[in-house]
Design an enzyme around this catalytic site. Structure first.
Site, mmCIF file in Angstrom:
data_model
loop_
_atom_site.group_PDB
_atom_site.id
_atom_site.type_symbol
_atom_site.label_atom_id
_atom_site.label_comp_id
_atom_site.label_asym_id
_atom_site.label_seq_id
_atom_site.Cartn_x
_atom_site.Cartn_y
_atom_site.Cartn_z
ATOM 1 N N TYR A 189 5.621 35.367 56.427
ATOM 2 C CA TYR A 189 5.370 34.085 57.250
ATOM 3 C C TYR A 189 5.614 34.334 58.568
ATOM 4 O O TYR A 189 4.881 34.004 59.174
ATOM 5 C CB TYR A 189 6.683 32.488 56.130
ATOM 6 C CG TYR A 189 7.205 33.224 56.114
ATOM 7 C CD1 TYR A 189 8.437 32.495 57.443
ATOM 8 C CD2 TYR A 189 8.096 34.005 54.862
ATOM 9 C CE1 TYR A 189 9.684 32.518 57.745
ATOM 10 C CE2 TYR A 189 9.712 34.030 55.019
ATOM 11 C CZ TYR A 189 10.045 33.733 55.995
ATOM 12 O OH TYR A 189 11.479 33.499 56.302
ATOM 13 N N HIS A 450 0.959 2.388 55.496
ATOM 14 C CA HIS A 450 -0.366 3.368 56.300
ATOM 15 C C HIS A 450 -0.673 3.028 57.965
ATOM 16 O O HIS A 450 -0.193 2.086 58.439
ATOM 17 C CB HIS A 450 -1.439 2.327 55.481
ATOM 18 C CG HIS A 450 -2.667 2.242 56.039
ATOM 19 N ND1 HIS A 450 -3.668 3.940 55.972
ATOM 20 C CD2 HIS A 450 -3.798 2.428 57.197
ATOM 21 C CE1 HIS A 450 -5.319 3.832 56.294
ATOM 22 N NE2 HIS A 450 -4.972 2.412 56.844
#
Lengths: 474, 493
Positions: A189, A450
């Protein structure tokens, strides 16, 4: 001990002021213990000074430039110029603000700060050598000690860090000009994160990795999303090749690699970044003086209260074993301090989340599907691709997916893997779900804002129940 | 209609009590407030009255059993429709009603609740478990899908280890015995491993048969020694050996079951005994005790008390030495206020008490009790004497109220009443001192150069050395001594 030297007494001595050590010191201070912390380098440790924070600062900065330059689809045409020195200065400002904050917090909690390198002189004594000639040394007697010495980058033979040609991750984060060609040894990573940074700054990056794929330790479909994007950024991968030696050239260096058949390849570069992992710092402590012996990898073994084999000595963070993550170190610091103060604290977390700041990001927590099977569960798995997320599409970053792993019978969330924009943030919801013993139903039934990326977590959970609305059910 | 009666909270926040005895039997008619049982709390025995008129339907706790508060101990049939049971405490009705269903559900999930080393419980519930010393992996959850809730942890901590039991697999009790052996694994004795056989016919001498009968041995089960005419033949030795092996096996089984010697008697460490034990342990290991010993020449006190005794009796009061000692102590406490204090550890403050409530330790059949005479400084000698006598009497027959044993600021223990010169009294925590009295005995002492008989009382003063220095203890003892050696001074108090 020096004759005539009167040791300073303290309840708790913390060795190392990284994210484990400083948290332990502050927490112990809050619990009315007299705390002394010894740091040989900089408050905040690797995380704040040479790791998480500076790398993420540079990643964010390069993303600004890269996104601006690659927004033609959105109708934006820009050609940003990157002033590397300015960028590094900004990053240093971020780091300084944080490390200064840590120092203030420790002082505010009554922690005695001490600069120097500590080594044990006895079961309840350390000797602190202050940096520099004539600075001298002093003894500290403690009731309990927390070892939080962290880790340092691994070196490979023939590639000793010189800060000029062969760079550690720490050196790479301090470069004040952008290299034209960079060889990165290691596709873990750290290698992947820094490769992405430099590729986005226009560097030609070549990664050589001994293993067969990038991001070992992550599931292939997760790693694939990141690798594909890296290739789109122009990063070149060479798997199954080990860095063997390097030669200095008039205009940089040549790195020689070797595959398992003994065939060699050569890569031209300005600099080489070696990112093959980190090793615990346990060899500078004179541990024999307290009767402690690290394992063959250099880690100190601890129990679930961070105690070593010697009852009043604790070890936390990287030096206490994998995973080497700052948030794990902090949690352990918390626990060690509380245990010393007599609180019923213990490491009973169910899972440790992890994040990789590549493009796109990876966030994981808990079990994979295979791990759940191995643990005896019958896993119910739900997946939701960001391609189907309105918010992801509206940001122009729709690579990746959310996967939720749960127990079929009870519905308990066991783990999750997210690869995609903001995965490092989104994974927190699944970590909370695991710790709270939440079920798929709990996730599905929680209203998510949303349009957000977090909706993908809810949709993945619904998918595990075969009730997803915005994607086809499994 | 059935009325379920739950063990009520019989005293300040108690969580359990021992049912000492039942005063009614099943079928008895009861009226409201009629005592149905005696329960021993950690301080005293209390009577539990019936909450209703009716008849006893079922007694659900045995005498001698420890019962958590809230458990149903008895049910009554009461006038009314034959409806589902009503309960004495309705606030827990809902939870109780759901219990069987949830428990069942949880039990089926019990296995998975710790799968892969995982516990499905919120971090707050896990911390609570640590605080209460509960192994959360053994708790069966009642939350969604068997999630362990705070309440589950609390229930488990309050001795309701039902959860723990349910979570553990049932021990296999019915393992198939291997038919051909009598090997007992329970005892592990070397003598018990012997082949058992099961023949149709066995040859043996008549004497052997008699022996087998005596030893209660089945000849067909004894291993054969040799074959005679194609049949198995056994000898007396073989029978004896077999019998011994059988006995050893049985003994091993018995030993394994009993585990303890038959000679030992095990008495539950409960109720008052346990309360005393815990209190002593806490005192001893919290307050660093130092004991100061001295002797007091109480010759004059003996004379004075003899003079006053008759007068007191004529007023209906039995006058002992104790009220004099109590008064002398109050005089000492006034002079040395730290002796009449307690340490508020949490607030880190020493609380100097303004009341002079003197406890008197009393040995009872059930154990040590400390009735407290309140406001000794404000009461006359006779009143103190009267009150003390009454309280001691009540403590002895265990009818004393809890409030009569609370609020003490200093305690006297009179070990001399039974025997002994000196002792090391343990402080009645959180008080900071206790005075132990030896017996008053006539001993030779030198007065003005002559050896003469004098009445001597020994004292042992234990102090909490965190609060009281040795010098203060000695000075306090000197004051008490001065009053008791010159009892006329008590008139000034």
């Amino acid at each position: 001990m020096v004759v005539g030297d009167i040791a300073t007494g303290t309840d708790v001595l913390v060795i190392g002021a990284g994210p484990g050590g400083y948290v332990a010191a502050i927490r112990a201070g809050q619990l009315d213990l007299d705390v002394t912390i010894v740091e040989k380098d900089a408050y905040g440790g690797t995380c704040l000074n040479y790791g998480c924070i500076p790398s993420k600062a540079l990643i964010s900065a390069t993303d600004v430039a890269h996104n601006a330059a690659n927004a033609e689809d959105m109708g934006i045409h820009a050609d940003p110029a990157v002033d590397m020195q300015g960028m590094v200065a900004w990053k240093d400002g971020v780091v300084n603000q944080l490390t200064g904050g840590v120092e203030k917090l420790m002082k505010a909690n009554g922690v005695n700060l001490m600069q120097g390198t500590a080594e044990f002189a006895g079961e309840n004594t350390v000797r602190v050598a202050h940096g520099g000639e004539g600075q001298g040394s002093e003894s500290i007697e403690f009731d309990s000690c927390i070892i939080a010495t962290g880790s340092r980058p691994f070196q490979i033979p023939g590639f000793e860090f010189d800060g000029e040609h062969v760079l550690s991750s720490r050196d790479a984060l301090a470069l004040d000009e952008i290299p034209e060609k960079l060889v990165v040894v290691g596709a873990g990573y750290i290698g992947m994160e820094l490769s992405t940074v430099f590729a986005k700054l226009g560097t030609e990056v070549t990664i050589v990795e001994m293993l067969d794929d990038a991001l070992p330790g992550y599931e292939p479909d997760v790693a694939r999303v990141v690798k594909k994007k890296a290739e789109e950024l122009g990063i070149e991968f060479h798997f199954g090749e080990a860095a063997k030696e390097w030669r200095k050239e008039a205009d940089g260096m040549t790195v020689v690699t070797e595959n398992k058949d003994g065939e060699t390849s050569e890569f031209k570069a300005d600099k080489t970044l070696v990112a093959v992992g980190r090793q615990p710092v346990s060899d500078t402590l004179n541990l024999e003086a307290v009767g402690l012996e690290p394992d063959e990898k250099g880690f100190l073994q601890t129990d679930d209260q961070c105690r070593t084999d010697v009852g009043h000595i604790y070890a936390i963070g990287d030096v206490a074993g994998e995973p080497m993550l700052a948030h794990k170190a902090s949690k352990e610091g918390h626990v060690a301090a509380e245990v010393i103060a007599g609180e019923p604290s213990t490491l009973d977390y169910q899972a440790i989340p992890a994040a990789v700041f590549t493009d796109p990001e990876i966030g994981t927590v808990g079990m994979t599907q295979d791990e759940a099977k191995d643990a005896g569960f019958e896993p119910a798995v739900g997946k939701f691709p960001f391609m189907a997320s309105g918010r992801a599409l509206s940001t122009g970053h729709s690579d990746g997916f959310v996967r939720v792993v749960a127990d079929e019978e009870s519905g308990f969330i066991l783990g999750g893997q997210i690869v995609g924009a903001e995965a490092s943030e989104l994974i927190a919801e699944l970590a909370l779900a695991i710790e709270m013993g939440a079920t798929i139903e709990d996730l599905t039934a929680t209203i998510h804002t949303h349009p957000t990326l977090a909706e993908a977590v809810m949709e993945a959970a619904a998918n595990a129940r075969g009730e997803a609305i915005h994607t086809l059910n499994r | 209609m059935v009325f379920e009666f739950k063990l009520p909270d019989v005293g300040e926040g108690l969580t359990e009590a021992e049912i000492v005895s039942w005063l009614v039997s099943e079928g008895d008619t009861v009226t409201e407030d009629m005592p149905v049982a005696e329960a021993e709390t950690d301080k005293a025995v209390v009577e539990i009255p019936s909450p209703v008129n009716g008849t006893v339907r079922e007694i659900l706790a045995e005498a001698g059993e420890m019962v958590p508060v809230g458990n149903v101990i008895i049910t009554f049939n009461v006038e009314g429709e034959d409806e589902p049971p009503v309960e004495a405490e309705t606030e827990t009705e809902e939870a109780e009603a759901e219990e069987p269903v949830e428990a069942e559900k949880a039990a089926s999930n019990g296995e998975s609740s710790a799968k892969g080393g995982r516990v499905f419980a919120a971090p707050s519930a896990r911390r609570l478990a640590r605080e209460l010393g509960v192994d959360i992996t053994t708790v069966v959850g009642s939350g969604p899908s068997g999630r362990v809730t705070d309440q589950d942890v609390r229930t488990a901590a309050e001795g309701g280890d039902d959860g723990a039991q349910a979570a553990e697999p049932e021990p296999e009790v019915e393992s198939e015995p291997a038919p051909e052996t009598t090997e007992s694994t329970a005892g592990g004795s070397q003598a018990v491993s012997m082949q058992k056989v099961d023949r149709e016919k066995t040859l043996a001498a008549p004497a052997t048969r008699t022996l087998a009968k005596e030893l209660d041995v089945d000849l067909n089960a004894v291993p054969e020694v040799e074959k005679r005419e194609g049949q198995s033949f056994v000898t007396p030795e073989a029978v004896r050996e077999y019998a011994e092996a059988q006995t050893a096996a049985k003994e091993a089984d018995v030993a394994a079951i009993a585990e303890t010697s038959k000679e030992d008697e095990r008495v539950p460490y409960r109720g008052i005994r346990r309360t005393i034990g815990k209190q002593m342990e806490r005192s001893k290991y919290t307050a660093p005790h130092v004991t100061h010993h001295d002797e007091i020449d109480v010759t004059d006190l003996v004379a004075m008390r003899a003079d006053l005794k008759e007068e007191a009796e004529s007023r209906g009061v039995k006058l002992s030495y104790m009220p004099f000692v109590m008064k002398a102590i109050v005089a000492g406490l006034k002079e040395f206020p730290y002796m009449n204090s307690m340490l508020d550890e949490e607030a880190e403050e020493i609380v100097l008490k303004k009341d002079y409530n003197i406890g008197v330790a009393v040995a009872t059949d059930a154990g040590l009790m400390v009735p407290v005479v309140k406001g000794v400084d404000q009461k006359g000698m006779l009143q103190v004497s009267q009150e003390m006598n009454d309280l001691v009497e009540k403590a002895r027959d265990r009818s004393i109220a809890r409030s009569d044993m609370q609020g003490g600021t200093f305690t006297i223990t009179n070990f001399g009443a039974i025997g002994g010169e000196y002792a090391t009294p343990i402080i009645n925590f959180p008080e900071v001192a206790i005075l132990g009295l030896g017996a008053i005995k006539e001993k030779p002492r030198v007065v003005d150069g002559d050896v003469v008989p004098r009445h001597i009382m020994t004292i042992s003063l234990s102090i909490d050395h965190r609060i009281i220095d040795g010098a203060v203890a000695a000075q306090f003892a000197n004051t008490v001594k001065n009053y008791l050696e010159n009892p006329a001074l008590l008139l000034l108090e």
